[in-house]
Design a protein around this motif. Structure first.
Motif, PDB file in Angstrom:
ATOM      1  N   LYS A  57       2.937  -1.986   5.228  1.00 18.92           N
ATOM      2  CA  LYS A  57       1.606  -1.211   5.106  1.00 18.92           C
ATOM      3  C   LYS A  57       1.439  -0.877   6.507  1.00 18.92           C
ATOM      4  CE  LYS A  57       0.728  -3.462   0.708  1.00 18.92           C
ATOM      5  NZ  LYS A  57      -0.251  -4.531   0.149  1.00 18.92           N
ATOM      6  N   THR A  58       0.510   0.294   6.557  1.00 21.56           N
ATOM      7  CA  THR A  58       0.004   0.874   7.809  1.00 21.56           C
ATOM      8  C   THR A  58      -1.144  -0.212   7.780  1.00 21.56           C
ATOM      9  OG1 THR A  58      -1.343   2.463   6.699  1.00 21.56           O
ATOM     10  CG2 THR A  58       0.880   2.998   7.511  1.00 21.56           C
ATOM     11  N   GLN A  61      -3.775   1.338   5.343  1.00 22.82           N
ATOM     12  CA  GLN A  61      -3.517   0.662   4.081  1.00 22.82           C
ATOM     13  C   GLN A  61      -3.914  -0.728   4.054  1.00 22.82           C
ATOM     14  OE1 GLN A  61       0.756   1.409   3.924  1.00 22.82           O
ATOM     15  NE2 GLN A  61       0.382   3.120   2.451  1.00 22.82           N
TER      16      GLN A  61
END
Length: 166
Positions: A57-58, A61
């Protein structure tokens, strides 16, 4: 080193006044609230500690997922406090954190017939004053190994029909 020096000092004062062992004294003084525990543990949420599969995930996120899961945990205060009461009645504290939150959570669910999320269980155990060590996303707690085994054995026997019991 403790994360909450004021609470530790309060426990020591109570311990000196009552002669109770440290773990007993810690459980006798006013426990922290769910909001205080969440403030002390910024990664605590309904999932546990941190977010699921963070490398995929970023940062945005992860932050959004953490915020949503923390809001979900904050809204579950009644379940958390019911779990605190069950833990205090059924699981004795010990000094060394060896009991995994996820496994003891399942013992409690079988014994009560009530589902709790991993983060709710972790928050309840932190409020109840068990010693702990992070093992993300779970936590190891200083809980007696005998009590979950005893409870698990009792629920297994209770699940059997009378004709199946020896």
């Amino acid at each position: 080193m403790t994360r909450d020096r004021r609470r530790k000092a309060d426990v020591r004062v109570h311990q000196a006044a009552t002669g109770a062992p440290y773990l007993v004294a810690a459980r006798q003084i006013t426990p922290p609230t769910l909001a205080e525990v969440m403030q002390q543990h910024p990664l605590l949420n309904s999932f546990g500690i941190g977010v699921f599969d963070p490398p995929r995930k970023t940062a945005e996120q992860r932050q959004a997922e953490l915020a949503a899961a923390r809001a979900e945990l904050a809204g579950a205060e009644a379940r958390v406090m019911e779990t605190v009461a069950w833990l205090r009645e059924n699981i004795a504290p010990i000094k060394t954190p060896t009991a995994g939150s996820y496994s003891v959570k399942h013992v409690m669910e079988r014994a009560t017939g009530r589902y709790v999320m991993n983060g709710e269980f972790i928050a309840a155990a932190l409020i109840a004053g068990y010693t702990f060590t992070y093992a993300q996303p779970n936590v190891l707690f200083g809980m007696s190994a005998r009590d979950p085994k005893r409870i698990h054995g009792a629920t297994r026997q209770g699940a059997l029909r009378p004709s199946e019991r020896a």
